[in-house]
Design an enzyme around this catalytic site. Structure first.
Site, PDB file in Angstrom:
ATOM      1  N   GLU A  38      90.434 -34.721  22.711  1.00  0.00           N
ATOM      2  CA  GLU A  38      90.680 -33.552  23.575  1.00  0.00           C
ATOM      3  C   GLU A  38      90.082 -33.825  24.943  1.00  0.00           C
ATOM      4  OE1 GLU A  38      90.152 -30.558  19.739  1.00  0.00           O
ATOM      5  OE2 GLU A  38      88.543 -30.805  21.196  1.00  0.00           O
ATOM      6  N   ARG A  64      77.420 -18.081  37.216  1.00  0.00           N
ATOM      7  CA  ARG A  64      78.232 -19.083  36.536  1.00  0.00           C
ATOM      8  C   ARG A  64      78.807 -18.459  35.276  1.00  0.00           C
ATOM      9  NH1 ARG A  64      80.139 -22.980  39.714  1.00  0.00           N
ATOM     10  NH2 ARG A  64      78.560 -24.445  40.472  1.00  0.00           N
ATOM     11  N   GLU A  92      81.511 -28.436  52.423  1.00  0.00           N
ATOM     12  CA  GLU A  92      80.827 -27.540  51.497  1.00  0.00           C
ATOM     13  C   GLU A  92      79.428 -27.184  52.003  1.00  0.00           C
ATOM     14  OE1 GLU A  92      81.759 -25.891  48.837  1.00  0.00           O
ATOM     15  OE2 GLU A  92      83.759 -26.730  48.568  1.00  0.00           O
ATOM     16  N   GLU A  96      78.650 -23.305  52.504  1.00  0.00           N
ATOM     17  CA  GLU A  96      77.708 -22.645  51.600  1.00  0.00           C
ATOM     18  C   GLU A  96      76.357 -22.374  52.246  1.00  0.00           C
ATOM     19  OE1 GLU A  96      77.436 -24.315  47.676  1.00  0.00           O
ATOM     20  OE2 GLU A  96      79.481 -23.701  47.205  1.00  0.00           O
ATOM     21  N   GLU A 119      85.394 -35.160  34.870  1.00  0.00           N
ATOM     22  CA  GLU A 119      84.763 -34.753  36.125  1.00  0.00           C
ATOM     23  C   GLU A 119      83.732 -35.775  36.612  1.00  0.00           C
ATOM     24  OE1 GLU A 119      82.489 -30.929  38.153  1.00  0.00           O
ATOM     25  OE2 GLU A 119      81.822 -31.599  36.207  1.00  0.00           O
ATOM     26  N   GLU A 140      86.776 -16.783  49.387  1.00  0.00           N
ATOM     27  CA  GLU A 140      86.652 -15.326  49.307  1.00  0.00           C
ATOM     28  C   GLU A 140      86.007 -14.856  48.003  1.00  0.00           C
ATOM     29  OE1 GLU A 140      89.607 -11.763  49.437  1.00  0.00           O
ATOM     30  OE2 GLU A 140      90.411 -13.364  50.690  1.00  0.00           O
TER      31      GLU A 140
END
Lengths: 181, 181
Positions: A38, A64, A92, A96, A119, A140
């Site tokens: 998977e 999170r 970023e 941020e 990832e 947003e």
């Protein structure tokens, strides 16, 4: 390296989402047997260790959903298609934290969950920071709160599990070993 | 902490797999708007830093299908339902390396990919190792090769990206800072 390679026999697409895709591969194992795997496909991300002139690390607190809690992390964000990771890191950082950096240094790239996801995070140190006058805004639906913490404070936040993710713990260790006060 | 909490409006089940489940939640954001969140549910895992009497770290090389390459990692394994993490850690150490440890020390727990997954890794240091005479075998579809590497060798493997995952890089930094030769 390809030691113990698992060759793909077939791929079943399970989900095409906004951020992740999920698929199930049938593979041939080194002993000739077959198994299923998977796999979560993710576009990859950058994370930044922004270090202020005072030697503090700029962090963001955010909710999170997978953990059902807010945690304190170094700034991070997903790669956009075709965007170079260093460019993403600069963008970023600005969105941020409102900071720019005169000095960007690549530290590592690493997989976050190699057992089930592809990832990769590209980690940068950003030093010689300066305040951007009219910084670009975050997305947003991103709600973040900024903090600037010393390495000692960061270690306390790790103890308290308010810092609670691998990349940020790794970043603090790197900062402790590599930054002179 | 619940700062910026995203309350769940509804959950859509997308996939129930052997190791991961995938769902999509509709949530209410702090500004009252709604958004969707893709979530990978994982049972959690343990990872172990096994340190030999010679001060070397025992590692395993294995093929990671999501990355389509074999990488070198510290031993790790998924939590079984109802099994205490320390028990899992001892079992995985035996199965993957053939070692037992007289001393198990919990170091951290951390999320691996808090943006899309709930996987938590519980990290242990295992010291005062001894060879188990007839160790339990790994799962039938696990193919791993053992290595014992010094911290210097491990740092070189990080440079070469043969060590390429967050938990193992973090483990090496921890070992460097906390183990006396």
């Amino acid at each position: 390296m390809k030691k113990f390679e698992e060759k793909t026999i077939s791929t079943e697409e399970i989900y095409k989402g906004r951020i992740i895709n999920v698929q199930k591969d049938e593979v041939t194992l080194p002993n000739g047997k077959t198994a299923s795997r998977e796999l979560v496909k993710h576009p990859g991300a950058v994370a930044i260790i922004p270090v202020t002139k005072e030697g503090k690390i700029v962090m963001v607190e955010q909710y999170r959903k997978p953990l059902e809690q807010s945690i304190i992390e170094i700034p991070a964000g997903k790669l956009e298609p075709g965007e170079a990771p260093e460019k993403t890191a600069m963008r970023e950082l600005e969105e941020e934290t409102g900071y720019g950096a005169n000095n960007f240094e690549k530290i590592y790239s690493f997989a976050t969950s190699p057992g089930f996801a592809d990832e990769i995070i590209h980690l940068y140190a950003a030093t010689d920071l300066y305040q951007i006058e009219q910084p670009a805004s975050p997305d947003e639906d991103e709600f973040v709160e900024l903090l600037e913490v010393s390495i000692e404070e960061a270690e306390r936040l790790v103890e308290e599990q308010q810092i609670y993710d691998a990349k940020t713990i790794l970043a603090i260790m790197w900062a402790k070993n590599n930054l002179s006060k």
